[in-house]
Motif scaffolding. Structure first.
Motif, short mmCIF file in Angstrom:
data_model
loop_
_atom_site.label_atom_id
_atom_site.label_comp_id
_atom_site.label_asym_id
_atom_site.label_seq_id
_atom_site.Cartn_x
_atom_site.Cartn_y
_atom_site.Cartn_z
N TRP A 3 0.84 -1.21 0.00
CA TRP A 3 0.00 0.00 0.00
C TRP A 3 0.87 1.25 0.00
O TRP A 3 0.61 2.22 -0.71
CB TRP A 3 -0.91 -0.03 1.23
N MET A 4 1.95 1.22 0.80
CA MET A 4 2.80 2.40 0.92
C MET A 4 3.57 2.69 -0.37
O MET A 4 3.66 3.83 -0.80
CB MET A 4 3.77 2.22 2.10
N LEU A 5 4.12 1.66 -1.00
CA LEU A 5 4.87 1.89 -2.23
C LEU A 5 3.95 2.38 -3.35
O LEU A 5 4.31 3.32 -4.09
CB LEU A 5 5.60 0.61 -2.66
N ILE A 6 2.78 1.76 -3.49
CA ILE A 6 1.86 2.17 -4.54
C ILE A 6 1.42 3.62 -4.33
O ILE A 6 1.38 4.43 -5.28
CB ILE A 6 0.64 1.23 -4.58
N THR A 7 1.11 3.97 -3.08
CA THR A 7 0.66 5.32 -2.78
C THR A 7 1.78 6.33 -2.99
O THR A 7 1.58 7.41 -3.57
CB THR A 7 0.15 5.40 -1.33
N ALA A 8 3.00 5.99 -2.54
CA ALA A 8 4.14 6.90 -2.72
C ALA A 8 4.47 7.09 -4.18
O ALA A 8 4.81 8.20 -4.62
CB ALA A 8 5.35 6.37 -1.95
N ARG A 9 4.37 6.03 -4.96
CA ARG A 9 4.63 6.16 -6.40
C ARG A 9 3.63 7.12 -7.04
O ARG A 9 3.99 7.95 -7.87
CB ARG A 9 4.57 4.79 -7.06
N ARG A 10 2.38 7.02 -6.64
CA ARG A 10 1.33 7.85 -7.22
C ARG A 10 1.49 9.32 -6.82
O ARG A 10 1.17 10.22 -7.60
CB ARG A 10 -0.03 7.34 -6.76
N GLU A 11 2.01 9.57 -5.61
CA GLU A 11 2.00 10.93 -5.07
C GLU A 11 3.36 11.63 -5.11
O GLU A 11 3.42 12.84 -4.82
CB GLU A 11 1.50 10.90 -3.63
N SER A 12 4.43 10.93 -5.45
CA SER A 12 5.76 11.54 -5.35
C SER A 12 6.25 12.14 -6.66
O SER A 12 7.38 12.62 -6.73
CB SER A 12 6.78 10.50 -4.86
N HIS A 13 5.41 12.10 -7.70
CA HIS A 13 5.73 12.74 -8.98
C HIS A 13 7.08 12.29 -9.54
O HIS A 13 7.90 13.10 -9.96
CB HIS A 13 5.70 14.27 -8.83
N GLY A 14 7.30 10.99 -9.49
CA GLY A 14 8.51 10.41 -10.08
C GLY A 14 9.68 10.27 -9.13
O GLY A 14 10.68 9.62 -9.46
N GLU A 15 9.57 10.85 -7.93
CA GLU A 15 10.70 10.79 -7.00
C GLU A 15 10.98 9.36 -6.53
O GLU A 15 12.15 8.94 -6.44
CB GLU A 15 10.44 11.70 -5.79
N LEU A 16 9.93 8.60 -6.23
CA LEU A 16 10.15 7.22 -5.81
C LEU A 16 10.80 6.42 -6.93
O LEU A 16 11.75 5.67 -6.70
CB LEU A 16 8.82 6.57 -5.40
#
Length: 319
Positions: free
Chosen positions: A235-248
């Motif tokens: 859940w955390m990786l998917i959410t961070a990928r969606r919200e980090s604008h490419g940073e992850l």
């Protein structure tokens, strides 16, 4: 009436006393090793307590409970092979201890032993229980297949939840339903307890994902950060990928040492507060588990407290 501690001790005794053949000892030594590794024993406990709550006895459900625990450990043995995991419950995994080939074969034996234990349920419900067990097993495999596919592609939050409903939720849910069936529950109550187990399983996996990043290795039983290193679609990786604008993705694309990769991704998670939000999502499913429990017409309503305490212990990360 026996309390949870007594039931847990009975399950441990019965697991330890499972008779394994003397022949082909190399096949069965890893089975015993896996069972002796400890663990929460949550699935057999849910099955026995669901049976008792619906009017049955612990003796009626204990063989099915042992079968569920044997099946659960079979999945862990094979999961550790697929994930290249060297540690399980604070000690070498079966694959690390005995090698992949032996772990595959002994895992197969555990699946058959689980089926044999399930067949020992009271005759009147044996066919229905075996049908539920087999359907559950296929759902678990389907969830593992999705998890494997996610290694090679991105996943959405909806796909993640479908995967954990199958891989994690199905076994906890069926443990509750099987216990209820053996205890003589009507369909509505068995279905309510199934729903309770499913919501508990979803919350359990969300907690497990959180612990893999923010937990303590000594209590978690394996090194912290494995999900980040393996880029597991949590859940955390998917959410961070969606919200980090490419940073992850930029961090994951770098050729970083594992410790540095874990450090950078964890810092990103903290900045986006995805850990806190994952924790909140787990709490939502804990509430849904209690709501499902409220729909069950228990023959022994005093055992409702066990199911509530199980949710509370998971919420406080003591389970």
């Amino acid at each position: 009436m026996a309390d949870t501690k007594e039931i847990s001790e009975m399950i441990e005794r019965r697991l330890a006393s499972i008779e394994l053949p003397e022949r082909a000892r190399g096949l069965y030594e890893p089975v015993r090793y896996a069972l002796e590794g400890g663990g929460k024993r949550l699935r057999p406990l849910l099955a026995v307590q669901a049976c008792r709550a619906c009017g049955g006895s612990a003796d009626d459900a204990v063989d099915a409970a042992l079968g569920l625990e044997m099946f659960h450990n079979f999945t862990l043995v094979h999961d550790d092979i697929m994930d290249n995991s060297d540690t399980r419950r604070g000690r070498p995994s079966v694959a690390a201890r005995f090698g992949n080939n032996q772990a595959i074969l002994s895992g197969d034996a555990m699946l058959t032993l689980a089926s044999q234990l399930m067949e020992r349920v009271p005759e009147g419900v044996a066919r229905a229980v075996m049908s539920e067990f087999n359907d559950m097993a296929l759902r678990v495999y389907e969830g593992q297949q999705l998890d494997t596919e996610f290694e090679h592609r991105n996943a959405t939050i909806d796909e993640y939840f479908e995967m954990i409903r199958l891989k994690t939720g199905a076994l906890l849910a069926s443990a509750c339903r099987i216990g209820a069936m053996i205890g003589g529950a009507d369909k509505a109550t068995a279905d309510a307890l199934y729903e309770y187990g499913m919501e508990l399983g979803i919350a359990f996996q969300l907690r497990d994902d959180w612990l893999d990043t923010f937990g303590d290795a000594a209590t978690f039983g394996k090194p912290i950060g494995g999900d980040i290193v393996n880029e597991k679609k949590t859940w955390m990786l998917i959410t961070a990928r969606r919200e980090s604008h490419g940073e992850l993705d930029a961090i994951l694309d770098e050729d970083l040492e594992p410790a540095e990769k874990i450090r950078q991704v964890t810092r990103l998670y903290e900045r986006l507060r995805v850990g806190d939000r994952c924790d909140a999502a787990a709490a939502e499913h804990h509430a849904l588990a209690i709501a499902a429990l409220d729909k069950a017409q228990l023959a022994e309503p005093q055992l409702r407290e066990f199911f509530i305490e199980t949710v509370d212990r998971m919420a406080s990360r003591k389970l």
